[in-house]
Design a protein around this motif. Structure first.
Motif, PDB file in Angstrom:
ATOM      1  N   ASP A 160      -6.485  -3.549   5.826  1.00 43.35           N
ATOM      2  CA  ASP A 160      -6.274  -2.108   5.871  1.00 43.35           C
ATOM      3  C   ASP A 160      -4.811  -1.824   5.547  1.00 43.35           C
ATOM      4  OD1 ASP A 160      -6.230   0.603   6.378  1.00 43.35           O
ATOM      5  OD2 ASP A 160      -7.267   0.455   8.310  1.00 43.35           O
ATOM      6  N   ASP A 161      -4.551  -0.969   4.569  1.00 46.07           N
ATOM      7  CA  ASP A 161      -3.159  -0.626   4.255  1.00 46.07           C
ATOM      8  C   ASP A 161      -2.658   0.537   5.111  1.00 46.07           C
ATOM      9  OD1 ASP A 161      -4.496   1.531   3.054  1.00 46.07           O
ATOM     10  OD2 ASP A 161      -2.974   1.689   1.478  1.00 46.07           O
ATOM     11  N   PHE A 162      -3.529   1.058   5.980  1.00 48.33           N
ATOM     12  CA  PHE A 162      -3.186   2.132   6.928  1.00 48.33           C
ATOM     13  C   PHE A 162      -2.681   3.392   6.234  1.00 48.33           C
ATOM     14  CE2 PHE A 162      -2.713  -1.816   9.402  1.00 48.33           C
ATOM     15  CZ  PHE A 162      -3.673  -1.570  10.370  1.00 48.33           C
ATOM     16  N   SER A 163      -3.137   3.596   4.985  1.00 45.62           N
ATOM     17  CA  SER A 163      -2.828   4.866   4.331  1.00 45.62           C
ATOM     18  C   SER A 163      -3.639   5.998   4.939  1.00 45.62           C
ATOM     19  CB  SER A 163      -3.091   4.777   2.827  1.00 45.62           C
ATOM     20  OG  SER A 163      -4.419   4.369   2.571  1.00 45.62           O
ATOM     21  N   ILE A 518      -4.272 -11.584   1.287  1.00 43.13           N
ATOM     22  CA  ILE A 518      -4.808 -10.285   1.683  1.00 43.13           C
ATOM     23  C   ILE A 518      -3.932  -9.165   1.124  1.00 43.13           C
ATOM     24  CG2 ILE A 518      -5.294  -8.755   3.622  1.00 43.13           C
ATOM     25  CD1 ILE A 518      -6.094 -11.210   5.248  1.00 43.13           C
ATOM     26  N   SER A 519      -2.608  -9.350   1.136  1.00 43.69           N
ATOM     27  CA  SER A 519      -1.732  -8.307   0.596  1.00 43.69           C
ATOM     28  C   SER A 519      -2.032  -8.068  -0.880  1.00 43.69           C
ATOM     29  CB  SER A 519      -0.258  -8.677   0.806  1.00 43.69           C
ATOM     30  OG  SER A 519       0.190  -9.648  -0.110  1.00 43.69           O
ATOM     31  N   ALA A 520      -2.373  -9.128  -1.605  1.00 42.18           N
ATOM     32  CA  ALA A 520      -2.756  -8.976  -3.007  1.00 42.18           C
ATOM     33  C   ALA A 520      -4.016  -8.125  -3.130  1.00 42.18           C
ATOM     34  CB  ALA A 520      -2.980 -10.350  -3.641  1.00 42.18           C
ATOM     35  N   GLU A 521      -4.955  -8.347  -2.233  1.00 38.40           N
ATOM     36  CA  GLU A 521      -6.195  -7.572  -2.247  1.00 38.40           C
ATOM     37  C   GLU A 521      -5.935  -6.114  -1.871  1.00 38.40           C
ATOM     38  OE1 GLU A 521     -10.650  -7.931  -0.297  1.00 38.40           O
ATOM     39  OE2 GLU A 521      -9.426  -9.741  -0.567  1.00 38.40           O
ATOM     40  N   LEU A 522      -4.998  -5.877  -0.966  1.00 40.10           N
ATOM     41  CA  LEU A 522      -4.637  -4.509  -0.627  1.00 40.10           C
ATOM     42  C   LEU A 522      -4.082  -3.772  -1.854  1.00 40.10           C
ATOM     43  CD1 LEU A 522      -2.947  -4.944   2.879  1.00 40.10           C
ATOM     44  CD2 LEU A 522      -5.237  -4.075   2.387  1.00 40.10           C
ATOM     45  N   VAL A 523      -3.265  -4.464  -2.637  1.00 41.10           N
ATOM     46  CA  VAL A 523      -2.732  -3.850  -3.852  1.00 41.10           C
ATOM     47  C   VAL A 523      -3.857  -3.564  -4.837  1.00 41.10           C
ATOM     48  CG1 VAL A 523      -1.248  -4.222  -5.868  1.00 41.10           C
ATOM     49  CG2 VAL A 523      -0.418  -4.810  -3.586  1.00 41.10           C
TER      50      VAL A 523
END
Length: 549
Positions: A160-163, A518-523
């Motif tokens: 979750d990027d919490f946007s 996971i950060s790559a997937e968030l992007v």
């Protein structure tokens, strides 16, 4: 992979048209992001200032000895496998994974014989019962809670990027709010001490905080979830080391169409005016990498730029002050996490006294961490991690010899200087490794260890600054304190520049190879325009990965 997968055909799914993308930084996060975006159909350029890819997941070879110079614990296998499945394959198909059993060996100051930690729940419970009769049921309950916390983190927080606050407003999270509040308000050490009396047990359950770039005295007790990883899931090892993981990822990225440019140091992010602010237009870079501060500037246009390098460097060096989401003043309140002094040691002869993973715990646990956090000189003895990869992978050392990787958690102090080959590093660095070698020799009862070392190279916080632009020489990334976790951690989107995204250990979800994936997937989701929590869906997401041998 559990959670609520995001199907590509759903609202906010795939991006509508291909875009030109530049990814800054060729570490794990940069490779992973570039590969996913190229797989999506975008035209992706990956710029890396060094002469090889992998970033902190580096490698070094000398005289037949091979070393991973960064990550060495293969944890959260389902997260790593999920990234491979997004690329159309699996971890089992791309890597030769071995399950380590015992998972690791622990040496406790003044405690006599070392303690081997099994790679399964029942074995861990039996071990705790042997260390303190009657404590087995307490560990059962602790691991039940750790498993529940881990699954909730995977399902609701990590992807979750919490946007938006949709993930936090789910029924699963709301019904656990009172317990979550307790776990966030109490540190991990106190949480463990309330349940276990034996100091060895406390250290076994508290040390995973180091994987999070912090200490058990500063990590929220929510991070007891880490014990689910090593005491229930077990510890895997990819033959060939993490270098093999990097190679597999690079191969898939290139196959997807990623264009890689090495020795390309980005000196600025180009922006233009846009309604309500600025819009990314590309980057400026120079040839020659980090060793060359002057050179011919090149401009590369892009619709999307992903900063997968250190966030402080990206924001304070590559953007003008008005366009920084995180100005210099914000960094004054942040914790860079610990530094590290590392050593690659090629040792003649075998060392059965050590397993693949080995932990040496100093007796004064609190003082050891306090010195690291405050930047003071380390105690002697100190806590040390030693990897003997040749125990599981004979190919990383000449026949009959051993490859050792030594990591000493240390203050993030670049002023200690850089490491070097054959003792040529800064005096403070070499003296610290000399002391670590003597400690290993004494505690593991290998008295001739110093005389058997044929290859030696050291690394120090100043190397992390020079090689990776690491803020204040931190070895891992921003520490996972309460104020730097989940919704409080720097986000994956620039608030000032449209089309600029961030990936890696400096941002959500955090530190470590799985977190960077996971950060790559968030992007990927952000570029698609998808703000929903949960991992991206893949057609065979319900399939179980092939087990390691």
């Amino acid at each position: 992979m559990r959670g609520r997968p995001v199907a590509p055909g759903a609202r906010g799914g795939r991006a509508r048209k291909p875009r030109s993308v530049v990814v800054i930084g060729g570490g794990i996060a940069g490779i992973a992001t570039a590969a996913l975006l190229a797989k999506e159909g975008h035209a992706v350029q990956l710029l890396e200032q060094g002469e090889s890819l992998g970033g902190r997941a580096g490698r070094w070879e000398s005289k037949g000895f091979q070393f991973d110079t960064g990550p060495s614990w293969y944890l959260m296998p389902e997260v790593i496998d999920h990234w491979f499945r997004l690329m159309g394959t699996s971890a089992a198909a791309e890597l030769d994974l071995v399950c380590l059993d015992p998972g690791y060996r622990t040496f406790f100051e003044g405690a006599g014989a070392p303690v081997d930690v099994p790679s399964d729940r029942d074995g861990a419970i039996s071990l705790f019962e042997s260390l303190d009769p009657g404590s087995g049921p307490a560990l059962e309950r602790y691991l039940d809670e750790a498993s529940e916390a881990y699954r909730m983190a995977l399902d609701r927080f990590l992807y979750d990027d919490f946007s938006s606050l949709r993930g936090l407003a789910s029924f699963d999270v709301l019904r656990r709010t009172p317990r979550l509040a307790r776990m966030l308000s109490q540190n991990l050490d106190r949480h463990v001490a309330n349940r276990f009396r034996d100091p060895r047990q406390r250290q076994l359950l508290g040390y995973p905080a180091v994987f999070l770039g912090t200490s058990p005295f500063r990590a929220p007790s929510l991070y007891q979830l880490m014990s689910h990883l090593d005491l229930e899931q077990g510890v895997l090892y990819p033959r060939g080391g993490f270098a093999a993981l990097v190679d597999a990822m690079v191969r898939l990225a290139r196959d997807a169409g990623v264009q890689v440019r090495l020795g390309a140091r980005v000196t600025g992010i180009v922006t233009g005016e846009a309604p309500g602010g600025a819009r990314v237009e590309g980057v400026v870079w120079v040839e020659g990498g980090r060793e060359h501060r002057m050179g011919t500037e090149h401009r590369m246009g892009a619709d999307v730029v992903v900063g997968a390098a250190d966030l402080h460097h990206l924001e304070t060096e590559l953007l003008p002050p008005p366009l920084r989401t995180h100005p210099e003043s914000a960094w004054a309140q942040r914790d860079p996490g610990p530094g590290a002094v590392l050593a690659c040691l090629g040792v003649r002869g075998q060392m059965p006294e050590l397993l693949h993973h080995n932990l040496f715990f100093a007796g004064d646990w609190r003082d050891n961490f306090a010195r690291i956090h405050s930047g003071r000189r380390l105690p002697d003895p100190t806590s040390i991690y030693v990897s003997r990869a040749s125990a599981s992978d004979p190919g990383v050392a000449p026949a009959g010899d051993e490859s050792l990787f030594v990591l000493v958690p240390a203050p993030a102090r670049p002023d200690w200087g850089r490491g070097g080959i054959d003792g040529s590093g800064a005096p403070a660095v070499e003296a610290l490794i000399d002391a670590a070698i003597r400690q290993i020799a004494s505690w593991a009862r290998i008295p001739d260890l110093p005389s058997r070392i044929a290859v030696r190279r050291t690394f120090a916080p100043a190397d992390f600054v020079a090689d990776f632009n690491a803020w204040r020489g931190g070895a891992l990334g921003l520490a996972h304190t309460l104020g730097q976790s989940a919704v409080f951690r720097p986000g994956n989107t620039s608030r000032r520049v449209s089309g600029l995204y961030y990936a890696g250990a400096s941002v959500r979800p955090g530190i470590g190879v799985p977190m960077c994936l996971i950060s790559a997937e968030l992007v990927l989701k952000l570029v698609r325009g998808d703000r929903r929590p949960g991992p991206v869906w893949v057609p065979d997401a319900s399939a179980e990965p092939v087990e390691a041998v």
